[in-house]
Motif scaffolding. Structure first.
Motif, PDB file in Angstrom:
ATOM      1  N   PRO A 159      -1.891   7.756  -6.261  1.00  0.00           N
ATOM      2  CA  PRO A 159      -1.817   6.398  -6.813  1.00  0.00           C
ATOM      3  C   PRO A 159      -1.922   6.348  -8.336  1.00  0.00           C
ATOM      4  O   PRO A 159      -1.151   5.619  -8.982  1.00  0.00           O
ATOM      5  N   ALA A 160      -2.854   7.133  -8.898  1.00  0.00           N
ATOM      6  CA  ALA A 160      -3.089   7.007 -10.338  1.00  0.00           C
ATOM      7  C   ALA A 160      -1.921   7.547 -11.162  1.00  0.00           C
ATOM      8  O   ALA A 160      -1.792   7.243 -12.341  1.00  0.00           O
TER       9      ALA A 160
ATOM     10  N   GLN B 201      -3.883  -0.658 -18.535  1.00  0.00           N
ATOM     11  CA  GLN B 201      -3.212   0.467 -17.887  1.00  0.00           C
ATOM     12  C   GLN B 201      -1.759   0.554 -18.343  1.00  0.00           C
ATOM     13  O   GLN B 201      -1.187   1.634 -18.364  1.00  0.00           O
TER      14      GLN B 201
ATOM     15  N   MET C  83       0.831  -1.205   0.000  1.00  0.00           N
ATOM     16  CA  MET C  83       0.000   0.000   0.000  1.00  0.00           C
ATOM     17  C   MET C  83       0.870   1.261   0.000  1.00  0.00           C
ATOM     18  O   MET C  83       0.506   2.274  -0.587  1.00  0.00           O
TER      19      MET C  83
ATOM     20  N   ILE D 106      -2.358  -1.911  -9.939  1.00  0.00           N
ATOM     21  CA  ILE D 106      -2.482  -2.780  -8.773  1.00  0.00           C
ATOM     22  C   ILE D 106      -3.726  -3.660  -8.884  1.00  0.00           C
ATOM     23  O   ILE D 106      -4.763  -3.238  -9.390  1.00  0.00           O
TER      24      ILE D 106
ATOM     25  N   GLY E 292       0.839   4.015  -2.999  1.00  0.00           N
ATOM     26  CA  GLY E 292       0.487   5.411  -2.719  1.00  0.00           C
ATOM     27  C   GLY E 292      -0.740   5.568  -1.864  1.00  0.00           C
ATOM     28  O   GLY E 292      -1.306   6.662  -1.779  1.00  0.00           O
ATOM     29  N   PHE E 293      -1.185   4.485  -1.233  1.00  0.00           N
ATOM     30  CA  PHE E 293      -2.358   4.594  -0.357  1.00  0.00           C
ATOM     31  C   PHE E 293      -1.962   4.914   1.074  1.00  0.00           C
ATOM     32  O   PHE E 293      -2.813   5.181   1.905  1.00  0.00           O
TER      33      PHE E 293
ATOM     34  N   GLN F  94      -9.094   5.278  -6.901  1.00  0.00           N
ATOM     35  CA  GLN F  94      -7.829   6.035  -6.864  1.00  0.00           C
ATOM     36  C   GLN F  94      -6.784   5.410  -7.773  1.00  0.00           C
ATOM     37  O   GLN F  94      -6.028   6.108  -8.441  1.00  0.00           O
ATOM     38  N   ALA F  95      -6.737   4.079  -7.782  1.00  0.00           N
ATOM     39  CA  ALA F  95      -5.708   3.392  -8.555  1.00  0.00           C
ATOM     40  C   ALA F  95      -5.856   3.661 -10.047  1.00  0.00           C
ATOM     41  O   ALA F  95      -4.857   3.709 -10.763  1.00  0.00           O
ATOM     42  N   ILE F  96      -7.084   3.815 -10.523  1.00  0.00           N
ATOM     43  CA  ILE F  96      -7.227   4.076 -11.949  1.00  0.00           C
ATOM     44  C   ILE F  96      -7.529   5.536 -12.239  1.00  0.00           C
ATOM     45  O   ILE F  96      -7.835   5.891 -13.368  1.00  0.00           O
ATOM     46  N   GLY F  97      -7.423   6.394 -11.196  1.00  0.00           N
ATOM     47  CA  GLY F  97      -7.554   7.825 -11.423  1.00  0.00           C
ATOM     48  C   GLY F  97      -8.966   8.275 -11.750  1.00  0.00           C
ATOM     49  O   GLY F  97      -9.176   9.238 -12.469  1.00  0.00           O
TER      50      GLY F  97
ATOM     51  N   LEU G 252       3.454  11.305  -5.321  1.00  0.00           N
ATOM     52  CA  LEU G 252       2.461  11.174  -6.385  1.00  0.00           C
ATOM     53  C   LEU G 252       1.227  10.435  -5.883  1.00  0.00           C
ATOM     54  O   LEU G 252       1.333   9.475  -5.125  1.00  0.00           O
TER      55      LEU G 252
END
Lengths: 231, 509
Positions: free
Chosen positions: A68-69, A146, A43, A75, A47-48, B415-418, A66
């Motif tokens: 997370p995105a 991604q 995590m 992830i 970035g969490f 959040q992970a994919i913005g 930064l």
């Protein structure tokens, strides 16, 4: 190179440190018992969790601040990797454009990925209409689209049973090899680490130890690993 | 990392709510400087508390046998009756009062019947009428809360009592449940009765049956005594705030959406069948007769309603929808922010309007704005705003648990994919929360549609809402037109509720 430079993470009273690096394209397993901090480390990388101190560097660039995105990482969580109210096409489309304004080229890429994962024709379905294995593949499709250089896996596919899990993990290994992706896998299962990883980081007692070649560490386990593996 | 703009918006919103509620209280306190309490005001304070206490006691005491009978009997129409028990929450008060008048009023069915057999007439005005109306509203509420309590008792406990052959399962199983459930229910009902304005306006009055809210209304509307109105409103605010603070120490039971489908767990004792039949029949008649009366009396007059009534209906509709939109938006922002930050302050702000009544807020806003604008100019906006505020605590409570689940399940993935901002709202928040949002919007719209409080303070003749029209018609003894307008009002309220609720359900994945 992914470099964890004197990294420290704190959750309540728990503190985890790591200070090592791995070359790009490595398949790394973070191995340890529950509550030892494997997921905490992941995590922090994703970035969490804010860093208490130290830096995370990728190819020399500091990622510490930064969101997370914006990190060069994708992830897969233990579960909840797909939005249940969106179709597969939309779930995968979010990876290409979070506003879901998808071009014809985007749709073609989604179809291509679905085909590669054996999910052709399922794009209008919702996750609940898929089997567990198909859901796992679809989640994998999302991280493939991604197309980030680092893939973080937090004990994924654990709910699917051993056979299906190992199938999906070898699929991840194949895909990672094709694209040269660096993979960090969190697992409590030594078998996963042996099958999947080039290197193993033992997470125990608040320290993520420097990585060791998988064959070497299992051939000659350090005391901590020996205690974890049991007789 | 978290969406900072949401937290900032929520903070500003909380500040606005606190300013509106607490600022109003301050304005009331400061403007009441010159006024002093007259004997009539003391009696209003006493009457407000007395009627609320008596109403609460009757509602709760009658709810125990009603809920118990409903729990252990199965009969055709049982589900419908329980569903109906939820309706008074949405029923415009003025409609219920009209129905009660048709049955118990001076020339109502009951008095006609009494007269025909030579018995003295009864009067619905005064303390008895106020309590009757409050029991009409709160008996169903209390019954549903208690039904919930009964259904939450594990079946094993009843089976254990049977295997042990306990002489009185009531004492060991049901009494502890009542002890846990009743105080919360009683406080909720006490609060409702404390702030009910329309019942006192229509059935109360005079030196012996004036509540504080009615006294505020009279001070403003007839005596033009702003200072005294402010003082009375400040006192009402203090009493309400004290009751809410007390209520916060108990967990208020959920009354809406109570489960109905648990299997029968009580073996119905044979010897009390007659008792249960009487209880259920009486309760059903007590609730249904007034509504049926409005329907029967109003239906023939419906086609002949004057154009002004339809205009008022249209005005009420857009005001209700606007108010619901404001309330839902505010509740959504606050619930999401609290789900994310677990901020006690934001939560407190969302619940703050509970400590004031609509009439008190309206009075305060009127006194603050009075030097700058004419009261007609702000009648409609203030009514919309006050209604939105009054619904906010309910909607917030409705949304918060779902917002917490949403955050826990999908925030990291988003959040992970913005996924953020408007895209997140469109593709994640709205679809996942569609169900409670629809229900909440329906509740807020129906409550605003039926509200008669602030608008009675300010409106001139061209600004009447539908509830106000009903009240004016019945005040002028044009009972058939009043019943027809009431029928229109209750239909529109339930249609609004059903449309929003259904919309939410259909939009939900």
């Amino acid at each position: 190179m992914l470099h964890l430079d004197h990294l420290a993470l704190t959750v309540d009273n728990f503190r985890l440190t790591a200070n090592w690096s791995i070359p790009p394209g490595t398949k790394l397993a973070l191995l340890g018992g529950s509550g030892e901090g494997k997921s905490t480390l992941l995590m922090g990388l994703a970035g969490f969790l804010p860093l208490t101190s130290g830096r995370i560097l990728w190819q020399g660039r500091d990622l510490g601040h930064l969101p997370p995105a914006e990190r060069p990482m994708a992830i897969l969580f233990q579960d909840q990797n797909l939005f249940p109210h969106l179709t597969l096409a939309q779930n995968l489309g979010l990876a290409l454009n979070p506003r879901l304004r998808l071009t014809a080229a985007d749709h073609a890429r989604i179809a291509q990925v679905l085909e590669r994962l054996g999910l052709s024709g399922l794009s209008p379905r919702r996750p609940a209409d898929l089997s567990g294995g198909q859901q796992g593949r679809a989640a994998l499709g999302r991280v493939l689209l991604q197309a980030r250089p680092i893939l973080l896996l937090d004990e994924p596919f654990a709910a699917l049973g051993p056979a299906l899990k190992s199938d999906l993990l070898s699929l991840v290994a194949d895909l990672a090899a094709e694209t040269g992706t660096t993979v960090v896998l969190v697992t409590h299962d030594p078998a996963d680490a042996r099958r999947f990883a080039d290197q193993v980081v033992l997470v125990q007692g608040g320290v993520a130890a420097p990585p060791v070649e998988t064959d070497a560490i299992f051939a000659n386990p350090p005391p901590a690993l020996r205690a974890y593996l049991g007789p | 990392m978290a969406d900072r703009s949401l937290q900032i918006t929520a903070g500003l919103l909380a500040l606005l709510i606190a300013t509106l509620v607490l600022g109003t209280a301050l304005a009331l306190a400061s403007q009441s400087g010159g006024a002093s309490l007259r004997p009539a005001d003391w009696s209003a304070i006493r009457f407000t508390i007395t009627q609320a206490l008596i109403s609460t006691v009757f509602s709760c005491a009658l709810a125990v046998p009603t809920a118990r009978a409903l729990m252990r009997r199965r009969f055709p129409g049982r589900q419908a009756l329980i569903l109906l028990m939820g309706a008074p929450f949405l029923l415009p008060v003025i409609v219920a009062v009209l129905g009660l008048l048709t049955i118990y009023g001076r020339s109502g069915l009951l008095n006609v019947a009494l007269q025909s057999v030579g018995l003295p007439q009864i009067s619905i005005y005064g303390l008895a009428g106020v309590v009757l109306a409050h029991v009409f509203f709160n008996l169903p509420l209390a019954t549903r809360i208690l039904l919930n309590g009964w259904q939450s008792i594990p079946a094993e406990r009843f089976r254990l009592a049977e295997t042990l052959n306990l002489p009185s399962p009531f004492r060991h199983i049901e009494l502890p449940m009542l002890r846990a459930t009743l105080p919360g229910a009683a406080l909720a009902i006490f609060l409702v009765c404390l702030t009910s304005f329309v019942v006192a306006l229509t059935l109360g009055g005079g030196p012996r049956a004036t509540t504080l809210e009615l006294a505020i209304y009279q001070a403003l509307r007839f005596d033009f005594d702003a200072g005294r109105a402010a003082l009375l409103a400040a006192i009402q605010f203090a009493i309400c705030a004290a009751a809410v603070t007390l209520a916060a120490r108990f967990t208020l039971p959920p009354a809406l959406g109570a489960g109905l489908d648990r299997t029968l767990i009580l073996h119905p004792p044979k010897h009390r069948t007659a008792f249960d039949v009487v209880v259920i029949t009486t309760a059903a008649l007590f609730l249904l007769l007034p509504l049926a009366a409005v329907l029967i009396e109003g239906l023939p007059a419906l086609p002949h309603l004057p154009a002004a009534v339809w205009k008022a209906a249209l005005r009420s509709l857009w005001m209700a929808v606007t108010s619901a939109a404001l309330s839902v938006t505010a509740a959504l922002i606050l619930a999401q922010a609290v789900a994310r930050s677990r901020s006690r302050l934001l939560e407190l702000a969302a619940m703050l309007p509970l400590s004031a009544s609509g009439l008190v807020l309206g009075t305060g806003l009127f006194l603050i704005l009075r030097p700058h604008v004419r009261s007609e100019d702000i009648a409609l906006p203030v009514t919309i705003l006050v209604n939105a505020l009054m619904s906010l605590p309910f909607l917030f409570r409705l949304l918060l648990p779902e917002a917490i689940v949403l955050h826990a399940s999908y925030d990291r993935l988003a959040q992970a994919i913005g996924l953020q901002g408007r895209a997140r709202l469109r593709y994640l928040t709205l679809p996942r929360l569609a169900r409670p949002l629809g229900l909440g919007a329906g509740l807020a719209a129906a409550l605003a549609m039926g509200d008669l409080g602030v608008i009675a303070l300010f409106a001139n003749n061209d600004q009447a809402t539908l509830p106000l029209v009903v009240q004016r018609l019945s005040g002028a003894y044009r009972m058939e037109q009043a019943a027809a307008a009431a029928l229109l009002l209750v239909t529109l309220s339930f249609v609004l509720f059903a449309l929003f609720d259904l919309g939410g359900r259909r939009a939900a994945p």
